[in-house]
Motif scaffolding. Structure first.
Motif, PDB file in Angstrom:
ATOM      1  N   LEU A  53      47.262  34.718  50.096  1.00  0.00           N
ATOM      2  CA  LEU A  53      46.426  35.870  50.464  1.00  0.00           C
ATOM      3  C   LEU A  53      46.354  36.033  51.980  1.00  0.00           C
ATOM      4  CD1 LEU A  53      43.434  35.529  47.957  1.00  0.00           C
ATOM      5  CD2 LEU A  53      45.411  37.066  47.802  1.00  0.00           C
ATOM      6  N   VAL A  54      46.216  34.924  52.693  1.00  0.00           N
ATOM      7  CA  VAL A  54      46.158  34.976  54.153  1.00  0.00           C
ATOM      8  C   VAL A  54      47.492  35.469  54.716  1.00  0.00           C
ATOM      9  CG1 VAL A  54      45.951  33.563  56.246  1.00  0.00           C
ATOM     10  CG2 VAL A  54      44.357  33.237  54.348  1.00  0.00           C
ATOM     11  N   TRP A  65      50.300  48.306  56.808  1.00  0.00           N
ATOM     12  CA  TRP A  65      50.312  48.835  55.448  1.00  0.00           C
ATOM     13  C   TRP A  65      48.951  49.424  55.126  1.00  0.00           C
ATOM     14  CZ3 TRP A  65      52.377  43.716  52.970  1.00  0.00           C
ATOM     15  CH2 TRP A  65      53.728  43.578  53.252  1.00  0.00           C
ATOM     16  N   THR A  66      48.918  50.255  54.100  1.00  0.00           N
ATOM     17  CA  THR A  66      47.643  50.785  53.616  1.00  0.00           C
ATOM     18  C   THR A  66      46.928  49.679  52.829  1.00  0.00           C
ATOM     19  OG1 THR A  66      48.609  51.594  51.553  1.00  0.00           O
ATOM     20  CG2 THR A  66      48.595  53.120  53.440  1.00  0.00           C
ATOM     21  N   TRP A  67      45.607  49.813  52.730  1.00  0.00           N
ATOM     22  CA  TRP A  67      44.837  48.814  51.985  1.00  0.00           C
ATOM     23  C   TRP A  67      45.239  48.722  50.518  1.00  0.00           C
ATOM     24  CZ3 TRP A  67      42.610  44.826  53.910  1.00  0.00           C
ATOM     25  CH2 TRP A  67      42.162  44.861  55.213  1.00  0.00           C
ATOM     26  N   PRO A  68      45.484  49.841  49.833  1.00  0.00           N
ATOM     27  CA  PRO A  68      45.919  49.708  48.432  1.00  0.00           C
ATOM     28  C   PRO A  68      47.226  48.932  48.288  1.00  0.00           C
ATOM     29  CG  PRO A  68      45.178  51.942  48.834  1.00  0.00           C
ATOM     30  CD  PRO A  68      45.208  51.251  50.169  1.00  0.00           C
ATOM     31  N   TYR A  69      48.142  49.117  49.221  1.00  0.00           N
ATOM     32  CA  TYR A  69      49.415  48.379  49.152  1.00  0.00           C
ATOM     33  C   TYR A  69      49.179  46.891  49.402  1.00  0.00           C
ATOM     34  CZ  TYR A  69      54.346  47.312  49.597  1.00  0.00           C
ATOM     35  OH  TYR A  69      55.591  46.782  49.415  1.00  0.00           O
ATOM     36  N   ILE A  70      48.340  46.560  50.380  1.00  0.00           N
ATOM     37  CA  ILE A  70      48.031  45.155  50.653  1.00  0.00           C
ATOM     38  C   ILE A  70      47.398  44.513  49.422  1.00  0.00           C
ATOM     39  CG2 ILE A  70      46.587  43.588  52.017  1.00  0.00           C
ATOM     40  CD1 ILE A  70      46.947  45.495  54.393  1.00  0.00           C
ATOM     41  N   LEU A  71      46.442  45.192  48.813  1.00  0.00           N
ATOM     42  CA  LEU A  71      45.786  44.643  47.627  1.00  0.00           C
ATOM     43  C   LEU A  71      46.761  44.489  46.460  1.00  0.00           C
ATOM     44  CD1 LEU A  71      42.371  46.535  47.769  1.00  0.00           C
ATOM     45  CD2 LEU A  71      42.816  44.131  48.304  1.00  0.00           C
ATOM     46  N   GLY A  72      47.681  45.432  46.319  1.00  0.00           N
ATOM     47  CA  GLY A  72      48.687  45.329  45.266  1.00  0.00           C
ATOM     48  C   GLY A  72      49.584  44.120  45.455  1.00  0.00           C
ATOM     49  N   VAL A  73      49.987  43.870  46.691  1.00  0.00           N
ATOM     50  CA  VAL A  73      50.820  42.701  46.977  1.00  0.00           C
ATOM     51  C   VAL A  73      50.010  41.424  46.739  1.00  0.00           C
ATOM     52  CG1 VAL A  73      52.122  41.485  48.769  1.00  0.00           C
ATOM     53  CG2 VAL A  73      52.286  43.965  48.581  1.00  0.00           C
ATOM     54  N   MET A  74      48.744  41.436  47.094  1.00  0.00           N
ATOM     55  CA  MET A  74      47.897  40.269  46.847  1.00  0.00           C
ATOM     56  C   MET A  74      47.768  39.979  45.357  1.00  0.00           C
ATOM     57  SD  MET A  74      44.783  40.732  49.488  1.00  0.00           S
ATOM     58  CE  MET A  74      44.891  40.198  51.180  1.00  0.00           C
ATOM     59  N   LEU A  75      47.578  41.023  44.576  1.00  0.00           N
ATOM     60  CA  LEU A  75      47.431  40.839  43.126  1.00  0.00           C
ATOM     61  C   LEU A  75      48.729  40.422  42.445  1.00  0.00           C
ATOM     62  CD1 LEU A  75      45.039  43.785  42.238  1.00  0.00           C
ATOM     63  CD2 LEU A  75      44.530  41.338  42.234  1.00  0.00           C
ATOM     64  N   ALA A  76      49.853  40.630  43.108  1.00  0.00           N
ATOM     65  CA  ALA A  76      51.133  40.230  42.530  1.00  0.00           C
ATOM     66  C   ALA A  76      51.194  38.720  42.309  1.00  0.00           C
ATOM     67  CB  ALA A  76      52.287  40.675  43.421  1.00  0.00           C
ATOM     68  N   GLY A  77      50.414  37.961  43.039  1.00  0.00           N
ATOM     69  CA  GLY A  77      50.385  36.513  42.860  1.00  0.00           C
ATOM     70  C   GLY A  77      49.601  36.059  41.654  1.00  0.00           C
ATOM     71  N   SER A  83      55.267  37.945  41.574  1.00  0.00           N
ATOM     72  CA  SER A  83      55.349  37.614  42.996  1.00  0.00           C
ATOM     73  C   SER A  83      56.799  37.580  43.469  1.00  0.00           C
ATOM     74  CB  SER A  83      54.663  36.278  43.298  1.00  0.00           C
ATOM     75  OG  SER A  83      55.357  35.210  42.704  1.00  0.00           O
ATOM     76  N   PHE A  84      57.727  37.220  42.573  1.00  0.00           N
ATOM     77  CA  PHE A  84      59.141  37.229  42.938  1.00  0.00           C
ATOM     78  C   PHE A  84      59.635  38.659  43.157  1.00  0.00           C
ATOM     79  CE2 PHE A  84      58.789  33.435  40.096  1.00  0.00           C
ATOM     80  CZ  PHE A  84      58.907  32.483  41.089  1.00  0.00           C
ATOM     81  N   VAL A  85      59.206  39.561  42.297  1.00  0.00           N
ATOM     82  CA  VAL A  85      59.603  40.968  42.403  1.00  0.00           C
ATOM     83  C   VAL A  85      59.043  41.572  43.692  1.00  0.00           C
ATOM     84  CG1 VAL A  85      59.387  43.252  41.335  1.00  0.00           C
ATOM     85  CG2 VAL A  85      59.772  41.234  39.903  1.00  0.00           C
ATOM     86  N   PHE A  86      57.762  41.324  43.948  1.00  0.00           N
ATOM     87  CA  PHE A  86      57.137  41.892  45.139  1.00  0.00           C
ATOM     88  C   PHE A  86      57.680  41.269  46.416  1.00  0.00           C
ATOM     89  CE2 PHE A  86      54.410  44.347  42.623  1.00  0.00           C
ATOM     90  CZ  PHE A  86      53.719  45.208  43.454  1.00  0.00           C
ATOM     91  N   GLU A  87      58.075  40.003  46.357  1.00  0.00           N
ATOM     92  CA  GLU A  87      58.665  39.378  47.540  1.00  0.00           C
ATOM     93  C   GLU A  87      59.927  40.126  47.950  1.00  0.00           C
ATOM     94  OE1 GLU A  87      61.441  37.232  49.808  1.00  0.00           O
ATOM     95  OE2 GLU A  87      61.707  37.452  47.653  1.00  0.00           O
ATOM     96  N   ARG A  88      60.751  40.488  47.001  1.00  0.00           N
ATOM     97  CA  ARG A  88      61.979  41.235  47.283  1.00  0.00           C
ATOM     98  C   ARG A  88      61.647  42.621  47.834  1.00  0.00           C
ATOM     99  NH1 ARG A  88      66.488  39.729  48.661  1.00  0.00           N
ATOM    100  NH2 ARG A  88      64.863  38.919  49.948  1.00  0.00           N
ATOM    101  N   LYS A  89      60.700  43.322  47.195  1.00  0.00           N
ATOM    102  CA  LYS A  89      60.339  44.667  47.647  1.00  0.00           C
ATOM    103  C   LYS A  89      59.762  44.641  49.057  1.00  0.00           C
ATOM    104  CE  LYS A  89      59.556  46.867  43.217  1.00  0.00           C
ATOM    105  NZ  LYS A  89      58.701  47.725  42.420  1.00  0.00           N
ATOM    106  N   VAL A  90      58.868  43.692  49.312  1.00  0.00           N
ATOM    107  CA  VAL A  90      58.237  43.595  50.625  1.00  0.00           C
ATOM    108  C   VAL A  90      59.274  43.236  51.685  1.00  0.00           C
ATOM    109  CG1 VAL A  90      56.636  42.187  51.999  1.00  0.00           C
ATOM    110  CG2 VAL A  90      55.916  43.106  49.791  1.00  0.00           C
TER     111      VAL A  90
END
Length: 103
Positions: A53-54, A65-77, A83-90
């Protein structure tokens, strides 16, 4: 931004693997009555998720990034394999932002 990407990528993989291990431990605990592995893995995963998260917040703030995008990436964990999918996208998003910034 590059300095924040590497810790994010490492933690995304670690959290993803630990979440899969945790799910296995939960199955052992509630399916077979073997409680000890989940007592060990749960706090380790929780600590690593906090680091994730940090790292996500650090990267999100540096990348603006926008707050909704940050929260979406946080929730991917919290979802196995996500988290693997979002790691690639990010990673692709940050690398493309860096390429346009230097061009």
């Amino acid at each position: 931004m590059e300095s924040a990407l590497k810790p994010f990528r490492i933690l995304a993989y670690i959290v993803g693997v630990m979440l899969l291990v945790l799910v296995t431990c939960i199955v052992l605990r509630y399916g077979f009555g073997i409680e000890q592995p989940s007592k060990i893995v749960s706090p380790i995963h929780g600590f690593l998720y906090m680091l994730y998260l940090v790292a996500t917040m650090n990267l999100g703030m540096k990348a603006r990034w926008t707050w909704p995008y940050i929260l979406g990436v946080m929730l991917a964990g919290t979802v196995p394999l996500l988290s693997f999918v979002f790691e690639r996208k990010v990673t692709h998003r940050v690398e493309s932002e860096l390429a346009t910034a230097t061009a």
